[in-house]
Design a protein around this motif. Sequence first.
Motif, mmCIF file in Angstrom:
data_model
loop_
_atom_site.group_PDB
_atom_site.id
_atom_site.type_symbol
_atom_site.label_atom_id
_atom_site.label_comp_id
_atom_site.label_asym_id
_atom_site.label_seq_id
_atom_site.Cartn_x
_atom_site.Cartn_y
_atom_site.Cartn_z
ATOM 1 N N PRO A 33 44.903 43.309 46.788
ATOM 2 C CA PRO A 33 45.077 42.619 45.506
ATOM 3 C C PRO A 33 43.997 43.059 44.525
ATOM 4 C CG PRO A 33 44.345 41.115 47.244
ATOM 5 C CD PRO A 33 44.546 42.429 47.882
ATOM 6 N N GLY A 34 44.294 42.989 43.241
ATOM 7 C CA GLY A 34 43.322 43.400 42.228
ATOM 8 C C GLY A 34 42.264 42.335 42.001
ATOM 9 N N THR A 35 41.215 42.730 41.287
ATOM 10 C CA THR A 35 40.155 41.771 40.975
ATOM 11 C C THR A 35 40.485 41.072 39.658
ATOM 12 O OG1 THR A 35 38.909 43.395 39.713
ATOM 13 C CG2 THR A 35 38.410 43.228 42.071
ATOM 14 N N ILE A 36 39.871 39.930 39.445
ATOM 15 C CA ILE A 36 40.115 39.160 38.215
ATOM 16 C C ILE A 36 39.603 39.943 36.994
ATOM 17 C CG2 ILE A 36 37.972 37.821 38.365
ATOM 18 C CD1 ILE A 36 41.319 36.395 37.211
ATOM 19 N N GLU A 37 38.539 40.737 37.198
ATOM 20 C CA GLU A 37 38.005 41.524 36.076
ATOM 21 C C GLU A 37 39.053 42.529 35.594
ATOM 22 O OE1 GLU A 37 36.310 40.977 38.857
ATOM 23 O OE2 GLU A 37 34.394 40.079 38.286
ATOM 24 N N ASP A 80 47.508 33.706 43.156
ATOM 25 C CA ASP A 80 46.348 33.390 44.007
ATOM 26 C C ASP A 80 45.794 34.642 44.675
ATOM 27 O OD1 ASP A 80 46.609 30.806 43.304
ATOM 28 O OD2 ASP A 80 47.701 30.185 45.116
ATOM 29 N N ASP A 81 46.587 35.730 44.653
ATOM 30 C CA ASP A 81 46.128 36.971 45.293
ATOM 31 C C ASP A 81 45.013 37.652 44.508
ATOM 32 O OD1 ASP A 81 47.900 36.682 47.278
ATOM 33 O OD2 ASP A 81 49.417 38.040 46.437
ATOM 34 N N VAL A 82 44.940 37.362 43.201
ATOM 35 C CA VAL A 82 43.918 38.033 42.392
ATOM 36 C C VAL A 82 42.535 37.556 42.859
ATOM 37 C CG1 VAL A 82 42.998 38.330 40.061
ATOM 38 C CG2 VAL A 82 45.463 38.275 40.426
ATOM 39 N N ILE A 83 41.679 38.523 43.143
ATOM 40 C CA ILE A 83 40.380 38.184 43.756
ATOM 41 C C ILE A 83 39.349 37.786 42.707
ATOM 42 C CG2 ILE A 83 38.464 39.094 45.115
ATOM 43 C CD1 ILE A 83 40.415 41.105 46.313
ATOM 44 N N ASN A 86 33.123 36.213 42.095
ATOM 45 C CA ASN A 86 31.955 35.420 41.727
ATOM 46 C C ASN A 86 32.251 33.937 41.954
ATOM 47 O OD1 ASN A 86 29.924 34.062 40.456
ATOM 48 N ND2 ASN A 86 29.759 35.529 38.765
ATOM 49 N N PRO A 87 31.549 33.320 42.936
ATOM 50 C CA PRO A 87 31.878 31.923 43.272
ATOM 51 C C PRO A 87 31.563 30.941 42.133
ATOM 52 C CG PRO A 87 29.914 32.647 44.460
ATOM 53 C CD PRO A 87 30.430 33.839 43.711
ATOM 54 N N GLU A 88 30.757 31.390 41.176
ATOM 55 C CA GLU A 88 30.383 30.463 40.089
ATOM 56 C C GLU A 88 31.419 30.439 38.974
ATOM 57 O OE1 GLU A 88 26.457 31.357 38.743
ATOM 58 O OE2 GLU A 88 25.680 31.244 40.788
ATOM 59 N N HIS A 89 32.370 31.382 38.986
ATOM 60 C CA HIS A 89 33.353 31.437 37.913
ATOM 61 C C HIS A 89 34.766 31.397 38.463
ATOM 62 C CE1 HIS A 89 29.848 33.703 35.961
ATOM 63 N NE2 HIS A 89 29.822 32.448 35.555
ATOM 64 N N THR A 90 35.641 30.676 37.768
ATOM 65 C CA THR A 90 37.031 30.574 38.198
ATOM 66 C C THR A 90 37.877 31.531 37.363
ATOM 67 O OG1 THR A 90 37.487 28.895 36.551
ATOM 68 C CG2 THR A 90 36.705 28.125 38.709
ATOM 69 N N TYR A 240 35.572 47.640 47.620
ATOM 70 C CA TYR A 240 36.766 47.674 46.754
ATOM 71 C C TYR A 240 37.672 48.846 47.114
ATOM 72 C CZ TYR A 240 33.578 44.693 44.160
ATOM 73 O OH TYR A 240 32.702 43.696 43.825
ATOM 74 N N CYS A 241 37.336 49.582 48.178
ATOM 75 C CA CYS A 241 38.087 50.805 48.503
ATOM 76 C C CYS A 241 39.360 50.464 49.279
ATOM 77 C CB CYS A 241 37.191 51.745 49.317
ATOM 78 S SG CYS A 241 38.045 53.251 49.806
ATOM 79 N N VAL A 242 40.475 50.989 48.795
ATOM 80 C CA VAL A 242 41.783 50.763 49.418
ATOM 81 C C VAL A 242 41.820 51.329 50.834
ATOM 82 C CG1 VAL A 242 44.238 51.299 49.115
ATOM 83 C CG2 VAL A 242 42.776 51.082 47.118
ATOM 84 N N TYR A 243 40.993 52.363 51.087
ATOM 85 C CA TYR A 243 41.078 53.100 52.350
ATOM 86 C C TYR A 243 40.049 52.638 53.382
ATOM 87 C CZ TYR A 243 43.808 55.928 49.221
ATOM 88 O OH TYR A 243 44.745 56.326 48.315
#
Length: 393
Positions: A33-37, A80-83, A86-90, A240-243
Motif C-alpha cells: 500500500p502507498g504512504t499517506i504522503e 485503511d490500507d494507506v500507511i 507518523n504516530p502523531e499524525h492522522t 519502503y522497498c517493494v522487493y
Amino acid sequence: MTRYSHSRLSTYEKCPYQYKLKYIERPDVPLPPGTIEAFMGSMVHGALEKLYRDLGFQKRDGLDEIIGSFNASWAKSISDDVIVNNPEHTAENYRLTGEKCISDFYKRMHPFDQMTILGLETEDMMDLPNGHSYHVRIDKLGCRGKEYFVCDYKTDGRMKTQPEADADRQLAMYSKWVRDNHRDAEKTYLLWHMLRFDKDVVSERTDAQLDDLVSKTVALIDRIEGCDEWPTNRTYLCDYCVYKAVCPEFSHEAELKLLTPEQFAEDDGVRLVDEYMALNAQEKELKGSIEAVKSKVISFSEQKNVAVVYGTAHKLSVKSSDKVEYPKDMERIYDALKKNGTYDDYTETKFSKDLLSKDVLGGAVGKDVMREVSVGKGYRVTPSKRGREEEDG
Ligand code: SF4
C-alpha cells in the motif's frame, strides 16, 4: 533502445539491486500500500491540474470548488490500507495539510496570469546521444514571452534548498527538452512550488551546463547497460522497498515470518546464527579472562624481577617497552604534523601510528606533537614450549 527516466536512474543510484529487480528480472511481488504522503501529494496534484485545465477552457474555478474537488477525490480514494507512518499524525491531519497547500497556492497565484500554460502532466520522450531515450513528464509547463517555466508541485515536509535545486537532474533534463522543442525559449526556469511552505524555489541552467548534464546522464546509462554486478544498498529506504521480501538482505527474515514457532526453532539459519553468537560470546569472555591472567603474569614477573615465567610444559616471556599513548581525537596530532610539514612522512597509503611512535620514542618529533601524546609502558607476553631440559620432574 531503452526508455530511461529520472526515477529509473534514481533507482539505480539508490540501490543497484533494486534496479535489477525492478527493470530486469521483474519478479512477481505484491504491491505494498502507498504512504499517506504520496497519497496526499497525488490528490493535491489532481486538484491543481483541474484548476489549470479548467482555466484552459475559460473556467476559473473558485477556491471552494477546488477544495471541494480535492476533498471529494480524497474521500473516494482513501482507504485503511494507506500507511500513516507518523504516530502523531492522522490521515485527517494530512487531508487538512493538502487543503492548506491548495488554498495558499490558490491565493498566491490568483488570478493565475503569471504564465501561459502550454502543458499539464506532459508526456514526451527525448532522444539521447547514446541511442536511448529519456522520459519527460512535466507537472506544468508555461511560458511568458520567450521565458519558459518547467514547474513541479512538491508537498514534501522539507523545504528544497537552493544548492539542491541547482544540482537537480529531473527538471534540468526537462528544460533541455524545452530548449530542443521550443526554439524561441531564451530562458528556461526550473520552478518548484514548495506547497507546504507557500514558496517557490527557482533555478536555471546554461546551455553548457545542460550539455554537461546530458553527458553525465549518458555516462550513467552506459554504466548501467554494462553493469553485471548489482550490489544491494541497505538504507532506511529498504522499509519502503517493494522487493524487500525477495532481496537477499531480508529474504531469510521474510521466510522466517511464515514459520510456526517450532519450524522457526528448527530452521538451519536460525540455529547456525544462534550457535555462532553463543561461541562469539564465549570467545569474548575467554579473551577477557586471558587479559586478566596476562595482567597477573606481568605483575608476577615484575614482583619477582623475572623475564620468563615457567609453567608445566610452557613458559611466558614478558617483555616491556615504551609505548606511545595517543589522544582519541587524532586531528590535533595531524594538525601539529601538518604545521611542521612532516604529515606526509607518515602517510604512505594511510596514516601509520607505528612510524610516528618510532619517531616519538626516538625524540625525532617536534614539541607540538609531544604535547599531544604521552609515553607509558607496554608489555608483550609471548608463550612458547618449555625445552625438554627445562621441564621439571
Ligand atoms: S530492500 Fe533495500 S537493499 Fe534490498 S533491493 Fe530494496 S532497497 Fe535494495
